[in-house]
Write an enzyme that holds these catalytic residues in place. Structure first.
Site, PDB file in Angstrom:
ATOM      1  N   LYS A 124      -1.658   7.833  -6.834  1.00 35.02           N
ATOM      2  CA  LYS A 124      -1.991   6.592  -7.561  1.00 35.02           C
ATOM      3  C   LYS A 124      -3.034   6.853  -8.639  1.00 35.02           C
ATOM      4  CE  LYS A 124       0.018   2.934  -5.078  1.00 35.02           C
ATOM      5  NZ  LYS A 124       0.065   1.569  -4.658  1.00 35.02           N
ATOM      6  N   LYS A 206      10.570   7.549  -5.295  1.00 31.93           N
ATOM      7  CA  LYS A 206      10.997   6.365  -4.542  1.00 31.93           C
ATOM      8  C   LYS A 206      11.034   5.129  -5.443  1.00 31.93           C
ATOM      9  CE  LYS A 206       6.911   4.229  -2.610  1.00 31.93           C
ATOM     10  NZ  LYS A 206       6.527   3.207  -1.697  1.00 31.93           N
ATOM     11  N   LYS A 209       8.210  -1.370  -6.640  1.00 29.96           N
ATOM     12  CA  LYS A 209       8.254  -2.668  -7.321  1.00 29.96           C
ATOM     13  C   LYS A 209       7.390  -2.714  -8.579  1.00 29.96           C
ATOM     14  CE  LYS A 209       6.031  -4.515  -3.342  1.00 29.96           C
ATOM     15  NZ  LYS A 209       4.942  -3.589  -3.051  1.00 29.96           N
TER      16      LYS A 209
HETATM   17  N1  AQP Z   1      11.702   2.849  -1.945  1.00 28.80           N
HETATM   18  C1  AQP Z   1      11.438   2.542  -0.700  1.00 28.80           C
HETATM   19  N2  AQP Z   1      12.289   2.890   0.292  1.00 28.80           N
HETATM   20  C2  AQP Z   1      12.032   2.550   1.577  1.00 28.80           C
HETATM   21  N3  AQP Z   1      10.936   1.871   1.973  1.00 28.80           N
HETATM   22  C3  AQP Z   1      10.052   1.509   1.028  1.00 28.80           C
HETATM   23  N4  AQP Z   1       8.889   0.832   1.071  1.00 28.80           N
HETATM   24  C4  AQP Z   1       8.390   0.720  -0.183  1.00 28.80           C
HETATM   25  N5  AQP Z   1       9.210   1.313  -1.057  1.00 28.80           N
HETATM   26  C5  AQP Z   1      10.247   1.812  -0.349  1.00 28.80           C
HETATM   27  C6  AQP Z   1       8.278   0.307   2.272  1.00 28.80           C
HETATM   28  O1  AQP Z   1       7.960  -1.059   2.051  1.00 28.80           O
HETATM   29  C7  AQP Z   1       6.797  -1.397   2.816  1.00 28.80           C
HETATM   30  C8  AQP Z   1       5.839  -2.203   2.003  1.00 28.80           C
HETATM   31  O2  AQP Z   1       5.364  -1.419   0.952  1.00 28.80           O
HETATM   32  P1  AQP Z   1       4.114  -1.852   0.102  1.00 28.80           P
HETATM   33  O3  AQP Z   1       4.498  -2.909  -0.833  1.00 28.80           O
HETATM   34  O4  AQP Z   1       2.989  -2.207   0.995  1.00 28.80           O
HETATM   35  O5  AQP Z   1       3.653  -0.555  -0.632  1.00 28.80           O
HETATM   36  P2  AQP Z   1       4.444   0.578  -1.319  1.00 28.80           P
HETATM   37  O6  AQP Z   1       5.045   1.496  -0.299  1.00 28.80           O
HETATM   38  O7  AQP Z   1       3.508   1.196  -2.298  1.00 28.80           O
HETATM   39  O8  AQP Z   1       5.633  -0.193  -2.037  1.00 28.80           O
HETATM   40  P3  AQP Z   1       5.998  -0.150  -3.567  1.00 28.80           P
HETATM   41  O9  AQP Z   1       7.204  -1.001  -3.741  1.00 28.80           O
HETATM   42  O10 AQP Z   1       6.100   1.275  -4.029  1.00 28.80           O
HETATM   43  O11 AQP Z   1       4.752  -0.893  -4.211  1.00 28.80           O
HETATM   44  P4  AQP Z   1       3.869  -0.475  -5.458  1.00 28.80           P
HETATM   45  O12 AQP Z   1       4.809  -0.290  -6.593  1.00 28.80           O
HETATM   46  O13 AQP Z   1       2.936  -1.608  -5.655  1.00 28.80           O
HETATM   47  O14 AQP Z   1       3.146   0.794  -5.091  1.00 28.80           O
HETATM   48  C9  AQP Z   1       6.210  -0.088   3.344  1.00 28.80           C
HETATM   49  O15 AQP Z   1       6.520   0.008   4.729  1.00 28.80           O
HETATM   50  C10 AQP Z   1       6.936   0.979   2.570  1.00 28.80           C
HETATM   51  O16 AQP Z   1       7.121   2.180   3.321  1.00 28.80           O
END
Ligand code: AQP
Length: 341
Positions: A124, A206, A209
């Site tokens: 990050k 991955k 969002k």
């Molecule tokens: N691409 C993915 N495939 C499978 N699982 C995923 N998760 C996130 N992306 C994928 C799972 O979603 C849960 C919630 O995630 P989060 O929003 O707390 O944080 P994150 O993992 O950082 O998700 P994002 O979408 O990538 O958010 P940003 O863009 O804000 O960093 C977790 O259980 C995660 O494993």
């Protein structure tokens, strides 16, 4: 957890699970397949707390009005996928002040070296090099506090989060070693159905969002957007449909999404595409995604049109979560030597 247990405070026999999602955008198909969909399955067998991790989301700069909207939408989406607020505690992390209070205490039991090794911090900070803030650095301590406050037995973890669970266990063991058994040591829960969904434009990363819009399918994308994004998803020049994440990451990702949403075994799915081209795969996948998202979106719209119901849900969630959290926090405060109120 049933209503009676929530109100009279008797310990529940079911194991407790805590999980969260950040309102840092609209959830993607990755969030749905990797996390949210499983939450519904878990809610029958476990005592579940599901948290909208708004405190975590501000480690990256957020626009206030958008953050508020995304947070409300996220709650509506959790209800729309079928999470029952009578059966689960659904709450906004910022509504339960004990999270930040415990986090401060646990910061004082965590070493700089431990935090510096966290790969998510490294990732990050590379992605947001103009805003490498202390919150980003100590994020895993807040995450540990989230889990330990509720004495959670299990935490659903994706491959990218095992390091955070390990540090949470280390902090809890360290604290328990000094003060006695204050915290339950959580174990990782590895969901039966879960897959890592990759970016549509860069399938070795991955799906996230907060990435550019054409990299992900959001849970609120309309059929036209789904069709357009899947059509433009990166594949490769060799036209054969095969599951080979290393050499054909784009196609494999599309197959993973389809197999996760339909429940079809990967081998059978790949066989069904024998002799067919990427166009057929993309068209079928588009239909599957739209069929999955449409009923969720219908319910989402109903909840978004009933703000007073959403408010009732978040108020009640905060009340229940705070009650549980306070039991742990007051024990911690006493143990470290603060004078009782
Ligand atoms: N691409 C993915 N495939 C499978 N699982 C995923 N998760 C996130 N992306 C994928 C799972 O979603 C849960 C919630 O995630 P989060 O929003 O707390 O944080 P994150 O993992 O950082 O998700 P994002 O979408 O990538 O958010 P940003 O863009 O804000 O960093 C977790 O259980 C995660 O494993």
């Amino acid at each position: 957890m049933n209503q009676q247990n929530q109100s009279n405070g008797t310990p529940d026999k079911k194991l407790r699970i805590l999980s969260g999602i950040q309102p840092s955008g609209t959830p993607t198909l990755g969030n749905y397949i990797g996390a949210m969909r499983n939450w519904k399955l878990l809610s029958n067998d476990y005592d579940c707390l599901y948290m909208i991790a708004d405190l975590h989301s501000i480690t990256v700069r957020q626009e206030p009005a958008k953050l508020r909207q995304q947070s409300t939408q996220l709650l509506a989406l959790l209800l729309a996928i079928g999470l029952d607020p009578e059966q689960n505690i659904l709450f906004f992390q910022s509504h339960v002040s004990q999270h930040t209070q415990l986090s401060w205490v646990l910061n004082c039991f965590t070493y700089m070296g431990e935090m510096s090794r966290m790969t998510q911090f490294k990732d990050k900070s590379a992605k947001h090099s103009d805003n490498i803030n202390c919150g980003l650095f100590t994020y895993p301590v807040l995450m540990a506090s989230d889990i330990l406050l509720y004495q959670a037995n299990l935490v659903p973890v994706g491959a990218d989060q095992t390091q955070h669970l390990e540090i949470c266990r280390d902090i809890a063991n360290r604290f328990n070693g000094i003060y006695g058994n204050v915290f339950t040591i959580p174990e990782g829960y590895f969901p039966k159905f879960g897959a890592k969904v990759m970016s549509l434009q860069d399938p070795v990363r991955k799906m996230s969002k907060s990435d550019p819009d054409d990299c992900f399918i959001s849970m609120l994308d309309n059929p036209d957007n789904v069709r357009r994004k899947i059509k433009r998803a990166v594949t490769d020049s060799d036209a054969a449909i095969a599951y080979d994440p290393e050499n054909k990451p784009g196609v494999s990702n599309l197959l993973t999404i389809q197999s996760s949403l339909t429940g079809e075994a990967m081998d059978a799915l790949v066989d069904s595409y024998a002799g067919k081209g990427y166009g057929v795969l993309k068209s079928n996948l588009t239909d599957v995604i739209i069929e999955t998202l449409s009923p969720i979106q219908d319910k989402f719209n109903q909840y978004m049109n009933d703000k007073s119901y959403l408010e009732t849900v978040w108020r009640s969630g905060a009340e229940h979560a705070s009650r549980l959290a306070e039991r742990t926090l007051s024990k911690v405060m006493k143990k470290v030597g603060f004078v009782s109120k």
